[in-house]
Design a protein around this motif. Structure first.
Motif, mmCIF file in Angstrom:
data_model
loop_
_atom_site.group_PDB
_atom_site.id
_atom_site.type_symbol
_atom_site.label_atom_id
_atom_site.label_comp_id
_atom_site.label_asym_id
_atom_site.label_seq_id
_atom_site.Cartn_x
_atom_site.Cartn_y
_atom_site.Cartn_z
ATOM 1 N N ALA A 178 0.839 -1.203 0.000
ATOM 2 C CA ALA A 178 0.000 0.000 0.000
ATOM 3 C C ALA A 178 0.870 1.247 0.000
ATOM 4 O O ALA A 178 1.742 1.412 0.861
ATOM 5 N N LYS A 224 -2.415 3.875 2.857
ATOM 6 C CA LYS A 224 -2.702 2.713 3.707
ATOM 7 C C LYS A 224 -4.160 2.510 4.068
ATOM 8 O O LYS A 224 -4.872 3.473 4.375
ATOM 9 N N TYR A 225 -4.518 1.229 4.092
ATOM 10 C CA TYR A 225 -5.742 0.791 4.752
ATOM 11 C C TYR A 225 -5.359 0.468 6.185
ATOM 12 O O TYR A 225 -4.433 -0.302 6.432
ATOM 13 N N TRP A 226 -6.052 1.075 7.127
ATOM 14 C CA TRP A 226 -5.790 0.731 8.534
ATOM 15 C C TRP A 226 -7.058 0.996 9.329
ATOM 16 O O TRP A 226 -7.396 2.155 9.600
ATOM 17 N N SER A 248 -0.143 -11.998 3.775
ATOM 18 C CA SER A 248 -1.557 -12.386 3.834
ATOM 19 C C SER A 248 -2.299 -11.858 2.610
ATOM 20 O O SER A 248 -3.281 -12.453 2.179
ATOM 21 N N SER A 258 -8.414 -11.126 4.183
ATOM 22 C CA SER A 258 -7.518 -10.031 4.537
ATOM 23 C C SER A 258 -7.837 -8.896 3.569
ATOM 24 O O SER A 258 -7.821 -9.115 2.351
ATOM 25 N N ALA A 259 -8.160 -7.707 4.078
ATOM 26 C CA ALA A 259 -8.647 -6.658 3.162
ATOM 27 C C ALA A 259 -7.605 -6.305 2.097
ATOM 28 O O ALA A 259 -7.954 -6.039 0.938
ATOM 29 N N SER A 260 -6.330 -6.330 2.467
ATOM 30 C CA SER A 260 -5.312 -6.002 1.469
ATOM 31 C C SER A 260 -5.274 -7.058 0.350
ATOM 32 O O SER A 260 -4.802 -6.785 -0.757
ATOM 33 N N ARG A 262 -6.786 -6.286 -3.017
ATOM 34 C CA ARG A 262 -5.962 -5.557 -3.988
ATOM 35 C C ARG A 262 -4.995 -6.477 -4.716
ATOM 36 O O ARG A 262 -4.650 -6.246 -5.884
ATOM 37 N N SER A 285 -1.675 -7.621 12.060
ATOM 38 C CA SER A 285 -2.284 -6.337 11.707
ATOM 39 C C SER A 285 -3.770 -6.356 12.052
ATOM 40 O O SER A 285 -4.340 -5.340 12.428
ATOM 41 N N MET A 319 -5.056 -3.404 14.368
ATOM 42 C CA MET A 319 -6.046 -2.458 13.829
ATOM 43 C C MET A 319 -7.220 -2.289 14.774
ATOM 44 O O MET A 319 -7.714 -1.194 14.978
ATOM 45 N N MET A 355 -0.736 6.816 9.807
ATOM 46 C CA MET A 355 -1.165 5.493 10.272
ATOM 47 C C MET A 355 -0.410 5.103 11.549
ATOM 48 O O MET A 355 -1.002 4.650 12.528
ATOM 49 N N ASP A 362 4.870 -0.995 6.883
ATOM 50 C CA ASP A 362 3.604 -1.647 7.225
ATOM 51 C C ASP A 362 3.718 -2.260 8.619
ATOM 52 O O ASP A 362 4.517 -1.787 9.410
ATOM 53 N N ALA A 363 2.942 -3.325 8.859
ATOM 54 C CA ALA A 363 2.936 -3.892 10.204
ATOM 55 C C ALA A 363 4.153 -4.794 10.422
ATOM 56 O O ALA A 363 4.043 -6.014 10.562
HETATM 57 O O1 PMV Z 1 -4.999 -6.720 5.091
HETATM 58 P P1 PMV Z 1 -4.266 -6.813 6.385
HETATM 59 O O2 PMV Z 1 -5.160 -7.214 7.515
HETATM 60 O O3 PMV Z 1 -3.055 -7.687 6.281
HETATM 61 O O4 PMV Z 1 -3.764 -5.339 6.756
HETATM 62 C C1 PMV Z 1 -2.856 -4.609 5.963
HETATM 63 C C2 PMV Z 1 -2.381 -3.414 6.698
HETATM 64 C C3 PMV Z 1 -1.229 -2.663 6.093
HETATM 65 O O5 PMV Z 1 -0.349 -3.522 5.419
HETATM 66 C C4 PMV Z 1 -0.450 -1.987 7.227
HETATM 67 C C5 PMV Z 1 -1.698 -1.552 5.158
HETATM 68 C C6 PMV Z 1 -2.210 -1.969 3.801
HETATM 69 O O6 PMV Z 1 -3.046 -1.223 3.268
HETATM 70 O O7 PMV Z 1 -1.754 -2.984 3.237
#
Ligand code: PMV
Length: 320
Positions: A13, A16-18, A101, A133-135, A138, A182, A186, A233, A273-274
């Protein structure tokens, strides 16, 4: 039963999505803009099974609560009572802030649909992947990808060839898995950080700047937005109770070094990121100089093979 293998690259990202608008359905509270990292990938193998799901990552079984809801949603989507045995491996460190993820669930979502002889377009696969996983929503697509706040699926904005000079220099500082996922982090931030509402409110404005910059292929403008996004973030994380800190002293040293490089006129725009790794948005013709200067400024980087140069690649692909 035929095995299906799908390969996907992790989604980095830039914006960022957070935070989740709807934690149950994994709907993001902030919009994100990403590119996938061509040199990294997850490979996920799936076979259908008559009575039980199973999911292994790098040979280790995941706890059922991590994938149960995901597979239930896949079954509901397919309209079939089919179960899955899945195995995923990565050619890069897992759960260390390199978005394993995202690529893992994107590949898993598509492999499940194919293994069950189902039909889905990429947007539907993206919506399924989001549930893991929301990312991952994408990581289904190649090039530059947008996942709007409140959205069910991501959309490709531009193919990789749109901006061929873009590079991401990954600086791997610690390959160990992060102590706090993450997902947990979050929620901790959403529940306890006083800065969280400001972050959610500000994110669309940062995205707007990034989209203008992307359209104009203006790295310095894009870099400003990238920096705003990750720093804001992490601001929400520092305000959480207890606070969350993924950074290592070396991460801070690289952040400072990037600032110095920008003062020298180089376009080196870091993001994180995380996890403790730093990823630097830059242009092809400056990569070698940025690497050299970083090793000078942060000598510990010269002691191990920590750099990976990568660029936006194509979307996921069925291997077999
Ligand atoms: O999709 P997750 O739950 O792995 O969260 C991703 C969080 C960040 O990597 C920090 C930001 C992002 O948008 O990928």
């Amino acid at each position: 039963m035929a095995e299906v293998v799908v390969r996907a690259s992790p989604s980095l990202a830039l914006i960022k999505y957070w935070g989740k608008q709807d934690p149950e359905r994994n709907i993001p509270a902030t919009p994100s803009l990403s590119l996938n990292l061509r040199e990294f990938h997850s490979e996920t193998r799936v076979v259908t099974h008559p009575g039980q799901d199973r999911m292994l990552v790098e040979g280790r079984e995941l706890p059922p609560q991590r994938y149960h809801a995901f597979f239930e949603n896949v079954r509901a989507f397919l309209g079939k009572q089919v179960f899955f045995h899945a195995e995923s491996s990565n050619n890069f460190p897992t759960a260390a802030g390199l978005a394993s993820s995202s690529s893992g669930f994107a590949a898993l979502a598509w492999a499940c649909v194919l293994a069950a002889d189902g039909q889905a377009d990429l947007e539907q696969v993206s919506a399924l992947a989001r549930l893991g996983s929301a990312s991952a929503a994408r990581a289904v697509f190649g090039g530059f990808v947008l996942l709007p706040a409140g959205a069910e699926h991501a959309t490709q904005l531009q193919p990789p060839a749109f901006w061929p000079e873009i590079r991401i220099l990954v600086v791997r500082l610690d390959a160990r898995a992060k102590p706090l996922s993450s997902r947990q982090a979050m929620e901790q931030v959403r529940m306890t950080s006083p800065y969280y509402p400001a972050w959610v409110e500000r994110s669309p404005h940062i995205l707007e700047q990034a989209l203008i910059a992307l359209d104009a292929r203006d790295i310095s403008m894009l870099g400003h937005a990238v920096r705003n996004s990750y720093m804001s973030m992490f601001g929400t994380m520092l305000g959480a109770d207890p606070p969350i800190l993924y950074w290592k002293p070396e991460s801070v040293a690289v952040i400072r070094a990037c600032r110095q490089l920008r003062e020298e006129g180089l376009n080196a725009w870091e993001t994180m990121d995380a996890g403790p790794q730093v990823k630097i948005l830059c242009l092809e013709h400056e990569v070698a100089t940025i690497r050299e200067r970083l090793v000078r400024l942060v000598p510990v980087l010269g002691e191990s093979d920590c750099f990976v140069e990568t660029r936006p690649g194509p979307g996921m692909k069925q291997i077999s």
